[in-house]
Design an enzyme around this catalytic site. Structure first.
Site, PDB file in Angstrom:
ATOM      1  N   ARG A 133     -16.639 -64.452  13.856  1.00 20.37           N
ATOM      2  CA  ARG A 133     -17.041 -64.936  15.179  1.00 20.37           C
ATOM      3  C   ARG A 133     -18.432 -64.473  15.595  1.00 20.37           C
ATOM      4  O   ARG A 133     -18.781 -64.535  16.768  1.00 20.37           O
ATOM      5  CB  ARG A 133     -16.013 -64.559  16.248  1.00 20.37           C
ATOM      6  CG  ARG A 133     -14.650 -65.176  16.002  1.00 20.37           C
ATOM      7  CD  ARG A 133     -13.693 -64.821  17.117  1.00 20.37           C
ATOM      8  NE  ARG A 133     -12.366 -65.390  16.847  1.00 20.37           N
ATOM      9  CZ  ARG A 133     -11.278 -65.074  17.522  1.00 20.37           C
ATOM     10  NH1 ARG A 133     -11.341 -64.200  18.514  1.00 20.37           N
ATOM     11  NH2 ARG A 133     -10.123 -65.641  17.222  1.00 20.37           N
ATOM     12  N   LYS A 155     -32.121 -72.544  15.881  1.00 17.70           N
ATOM     13  CA  LYS A 155     -31.351 -73.611  15.228  1.00 17.70           C
ATOM     14  C   LYS A 155     -30.885 -73.134  13.861  1.00 17.70           C
ATOM     15  O   LYS A 155     -31.671 -72.640  13.059  1.00 17.70           O
ATOM     16  CB  LYS A 155     -32.198 -74.877  15.076  1.00 17.70           C
ATOM     17  CG  LYS A 155     -32.375 -75.662  16.357  1.00 17.70           C
ATOM     18  CD  LYS A 155     -33.075 -76.984  16.083  1.00 17.70           C
ATOM     19  CE  LYS A 155     -33.172 -77.832  17.337  1.00 17.70           C
ATOM     20  NZ  LYS A 155     -33.834 -79.130  17.077  1.00 17.70           N
ATOM     21  N   GLU A 197     -45.647 -78.790  10.077  1.00 22.38           N
ATOM     22  CA  GLU A 197     -45.111 -78.355  11.362  1.00 22.38           C
ATOM     23  C   GLU A 197     -46.214 -77.756  12.237  1.00 22.38           C
ATOM     24  O   GLU A 197     -46.187 -77.893  13.466  1.00 22.38           O
ATOM     25  CB  GLU A 197     -43.986 -77.335  11.160  1.00 22.38           C
ATOM     26  CG  GLU A 197     -42.738 -77.902  10.483  1.00 22.38           C
ATOM     27  CD  GLU A 197     -41.897 -78.781  11.402  1.00 22.38           C
ATOM     28  OE1 GLU A 197     -42.225 -78.894  12.605  1.00 22.38           O
ATOM     29  OE2 GLU A 197     -40.910 -79.359  10.904  1.00 22.38           O
ATOM     30  N   LYS A 237     -44.287 -72.937  19.656  1.00 26.42           N
ATOM     31  CA  LYS A 237     -42.840 -73.162  19.568  1.00 26.42           C
ATOM     32  C   LYS A 237     -42.072 -72.226  20.487  1.00 26.42           C
ATOM     33  O   LYS A 237     -41.121 -72.641  21.159  1.00 26.42           O
ATOM     34  CB  LYS A 237     -42.355 -72.994  18.127  1.00 26.42           C
ATOM     35  CG  LYS A 237     -40.843 -73.246  18.012  1.00 26.42           C
ATOM     36  CD  LYS A 237     -40.369 -73.507  16.617  1.00 26.42           C
ATOM     37  CE  LYS A 237     -38.896 -73.924  16.640  1.00 26.42           C
ATOM     38  NZ  LYS A 237     -38.352 -74.200  15.305  1.00 26.42           N
ATOM     39  N   GLU A 247     -32.411 -77.680  24.027  1.00 30.46           N
ATOM     40  CA  GLU A 247     -32.917 -79.020  23.745  1.00 30.46           C
ATOM     41  C   GLU A 247     -32.358 -80.080  24.694  1.00 30.46           C
ATOM     42  O   GLU A 247     -31.946 -81.156  24.282  1.00 30.46           O
ATOM     43  CB  GLU A 247     -32.608 -79.399  22.287  1.00 30.46           C
ATOM     44  CG  GLU A 247     -33.514 -80.482  21.743  1.00 30.46           C
ATOM     45  CD  GLU A 247     -33.330 -80.705  20.258  1.00 30.46           C
ATOM     46  OE1 GLU A 247     -34.317 -80.575  19.527  1.00 30.46           O
ATOM     47  OE2 GLU A 247     -32.205 -81.009  19.823  1.00 30.46           O
ATOM     48  N   ARG A 251     -37.870 -79.417  24.932  1.00 29.03           N
ATOM     49  CA  ARG A 251     -37.776 -78.977  23.529  1.00 29.03           C
ATOM     50  C   ARG A 251     -37.767 -80.165  22.578  1.00 29.03           C
ATOM     51  O   ARG A 251     -38.096 -80.021  21.390  1.00 29.03           O
ATOM     52  CB  ARG A 251     -36.537 -78.104  23.321  1.00 29.03           C
ATOM     53  CG  ARG A 251     -36.424 -77.585  21.890  1.00 29.03           C
ATOM     54  CD  ARG A 251     -35.422 -76.484  21.736  1.00 29.03           C
ATOM     55  NE  ARG A 251     -35.274 -76.105  20.336  1.00 29.03           N
ATOM     56  CZ  ARG A 251     -34.729 -74.977  19.916  1.00 29.03           C
ATOM     57  NH1 ARG A 251     -34.275 -74.102  20.787  1.00 29.03           N
ATOM     58  NH2 ARG A 251     -34.619 -74.696  18.636  1.00 29.03           N
ATOM     59  N   ASN A 255     -39.405 -82.316  18.140  1.00 23.81           N
ATOM     60  CA  ASN A 255     -38.877 -83.321  17.221  1.00 23.81           C
ATOM     61  C   ASN A 255     -39.918 -84.380  16.868  1.00 23.81           C
ATOM     62  O   ASN A 255     -39.602 -85.343  16.153  1.00 23.81           O
ATOM     63  CB  ASN A 255     -37.643 -84.005  17.829  1.00 23.81           C
ATOM     64  CG  ASN A 255     -36.446 -83.085  17.873  1.00 23.81           C
ATOM     65  OD1 ASN A 255     -36.081 -82.481  16.869  1.00 23.81           O
ATOM     66  ND2 ASN A 255     -35.846 -82.943  19.039  1.00 23.81           N
ATOM     67  N   HIS A 258     -39.986 -86.243  13.564  1.00 18.83           N
ATOM     68  CA  HIS A 258     -38.722 -85.960  12.895  1.00 18.83           C
ATOM     69  C   HIS A 258     -37.731 -87.122  12.892  1.00 18.83           C
ATOM     70  O   HIS A 258     -36.826 -87.138  12.070  1.00 18.83           O
ATOM     71  CB  HIS A 258     -38.061 -84.728  13.524  1.00 18.83           C
ATOM     72  CG  HIS A 258     -38.697 -83.437  13.115  1.00 18.83           C
ATOM     73  ND1 HIS A 258     -40.004 -83.131  13.417  1.00 18.83           N
ATOM     74  CD2 HIS A 258     -38.214 -82.362  12.421  1.00 18.83           C
ATOM     75  CE1 HIS A 258     -40.287 -81.929  12.933  1.00 18.83           C
ATOM     76  NE2 HIS A 258     -39.228 -81.448  12.328  1.00 18.83           N
ATOM     77  N   HIS A 262     -36.726 -87.206   9.311  1.00 22.56           N
ATOM     78  CA  HIS A 262     -35.394 -86.889   8.800  1.00 22.56           C
ATOM     79  C   HIS A 262     -34.798 -88.070   8.035  1.00 22.56           C
ATOM     80  O   HIS A 262     -34.071 -87.878   7.057  1.00 22.56           O
ATOM     81  CB  HIS A 262     -34.464 -86.475   9.945  1.00 22.56           C
ATOM     82  CG  HIS A 262     -34.611 -85.052  10.351  1.00 22.56           C
ATOM     83  ND1 HIS A 262     -34.239 -84.577  11.586  1.00 22.56           N
ATOM     84  CD2 HIS A 262     -35.078 -83.958   9.682  1.00 22.56           C
ATOM     85  CE1 HIS A 262     -34.474 -83.287  11.661  1.00 22.56           C
ATOM     86  NE2 HIS A 262     -34.993 -82.890  10.521  1.00 22.56           N
ATOM     87  N   HIS A 276     -39.236 -80.699   3.153  1.00 26.43           N
ATOM     88  CA  HIS A 276     -39.068 -81.072   4.560  1.00 26.43           C
ATOM     89  C   HIS A 276     -40.404 -81.347   5.244  1.00 26.43           C
ATOM     90  O   HIS A 276     -40.540 -82.325   5.982  1.00 26.43           O
ATOM     91  CB  HIS A 276     -38.333 -79.950   5.300  1.00 26.43           C
ATOM     92  CG  HIS A 276     -38.244 -80.158   6.777  1.00 26.43           C
ATOM     93  ND1 HIS A 276     -37.416 -81.109   7.351  1.00 26.43           N
ATOM     94  CD2 HIS A 276     -38.889 -79.550   7.814  1.00 26.43           C
ATOM     95  CE1 HIS A 276     -37.561 -81.081   8.670  1.00 26.43           C
ATOM     96  NE2 HIS A 276     -38.446 -80.143   8.969  1.00 26.43           N
TER      97      HIS A 276
END
Length: 373
Positions: A133, A155, A197, A237, A247, A251, A255, A258, A262, A276
């Site tokens: 947990r 993330k 990035e 960032k 987000e 935020r 993206n 992206h 993606h 990436h």
């Protein structure tokens, strides 16, 4: 302090076929390293730890673990090794990490140190967030991409069902330690990948930063200059994430590039996988086109940015026959609502326009521009 004090704080629910976690966002400390041995020892001392585990992939075990393996603070650390590259960012690998921590005597008072690129920090952060947990973790990114993007912002996750980062949680590491000495272990494609990035951060920030980025000699990188630019990029960032940790709003600026990126990355996984950052670089081209046609981004700055990307990243061999598959992949993007593809576009450098949409025809025009423009 434990990340999760009760099951109610760690609420796993399944909604629309996806794994969602009720997030507890911690304050993350980012250290631009000047003396890694001392800084890591200090970070470890501030994290509860009955056991210390270090997660590496096959590449970072060979090239990066030797840099820190003789540190006194890691004398009793247990090393967990996983396969390199994004193809191993999956359920089988995360199960291996959980099993290794369990068999190594890990408890909810243990500490995981993620030493590697974005795949390691993403997967390791998810493993730490879910094992018992939740246990504390520290990120030591070793690639440029991980330094400016993956290791900062909370993330974590893995790929699932052919989709990028489909399963994961928001959860900050206790510390991120950035030491650009690790960049000396990188090949040229990985430097170029991470730089995408940084270029994105410049586009969403200000003209001075953007101008320096598109003027940088990426084929013959000056690592001393790059260290300062990395610090500037991380600051962009951090500022955005601090304003919007989950987000819900601004935020989404992160993206940029992206939505298409993606899709390109997922498309390539079935053919010849691309890094990436290359996918993000490619993704910025059609999103710059949409920014010009839909939100008034200056065409001269679009051309300058596109030329920089083409010169350094090349291109992706898609054809018009791939458009429907790419659009279908975009429909799986986590920013979407009610089945509508959501874009972050720009009205100018630093002029962020979140929650933008485009018709199928406009998306195909942007893909045409990507191929031919």
């Amino acid at each position: 302090m434990l990340l999760f004090d009760s099951f109610s704080e760690f609420c796993l629910i399944f909604a629309k076929g996806k794994f969602v976690m009720r997030e507890l966002i911690m304050e993350q400390r980012v250290i631009i390293s000047k003396h890694l041995k001392i800084e890591l020892a200090t970070a470890i001392s501030e994290c509860e730890h009955d056991k210390i585990f270090v997660l590496v992939d096959e590449t970072t075990k060979e090239k990066c673990w030797p840099v820190i393996s003789d540190f006194f603070s890691l004398k009793k650390a247990q090393v967990i090794t996983i396969g390199a590259t994004d193809t191993h960012k999956d359920l089988e690998t995360i199960a291996h990490v959980w099993k290794s921590m369990g068999e190594g005597g890990g408890s909810r008072h243990s500490l995981l140190i993620n030493l590697g690129g974005g795949m390691v920090t993403d997967l390791g952060g998810f493993a730490a967030s879910t094992f018992k947990r939740g246990v504390n973790f520290i990120n030591i990114p070793t690639t440029l991409l991980a330094m400016v993007d993956a290791s900062v912002g909370g993330k974590t996750g893995i790929n699932f069902n052919g989709l990028k980062n489909e399963i994961g949680v928001f959860n900050d590491s206790k510390f991120v330690i950035l030491d650009t000495e690790f960049l000396k272990t990188l090949d040229q494609p990985n430097i170029i990948s991470g730089y995408a990035e940084m270029l994105k951060h410049g586009l969403i920030s200000n003209e001075k930063m953007w101008a320096e980025l598109v003027d940088y000699d990426l084929q013959n990188p000056d690592l001393k200059k790059l260290q300062r630019m990395v610090a500037d990029s991380v600051a962009v960032k951090e500022k955005v994430v601090t304003e919007d940790p989950l987000e819900k709003g601004i935020r989404k600026a992160l993206n940029y590039g992206h939505t298409f990126g993606h899709a390109f990355e997922s498309w390539s996984l079935k053919r010849k996988p691309i890094l990436h950052g290359y996918a993000v670089g490619f993704g910025m081209i059609p999103e710059l086109y949409l920014s010009v046609t839909k939100t008034g981004f200056p065409s001269d700055k679009m051309r300058q940015t596109v030329n920089f990307i083409r010169e350094n990243y090349g291109t992706l061999d898609i054809t018009c026959d791939d458009y429907d598959e790419l659009i279908e992949l975009m429909h799986h993007d986590k920013k979407n609502q009610d089945g509508i593809i959501n874009f972050t576009l720009l009205g100018g450098i630093g002029d962020i326009r979140i929650n933008q949409t485009a018709t199928v025809e406009e998306i195909k025009e942007a893909l045409d521009f990507f191929r031919e423009g």
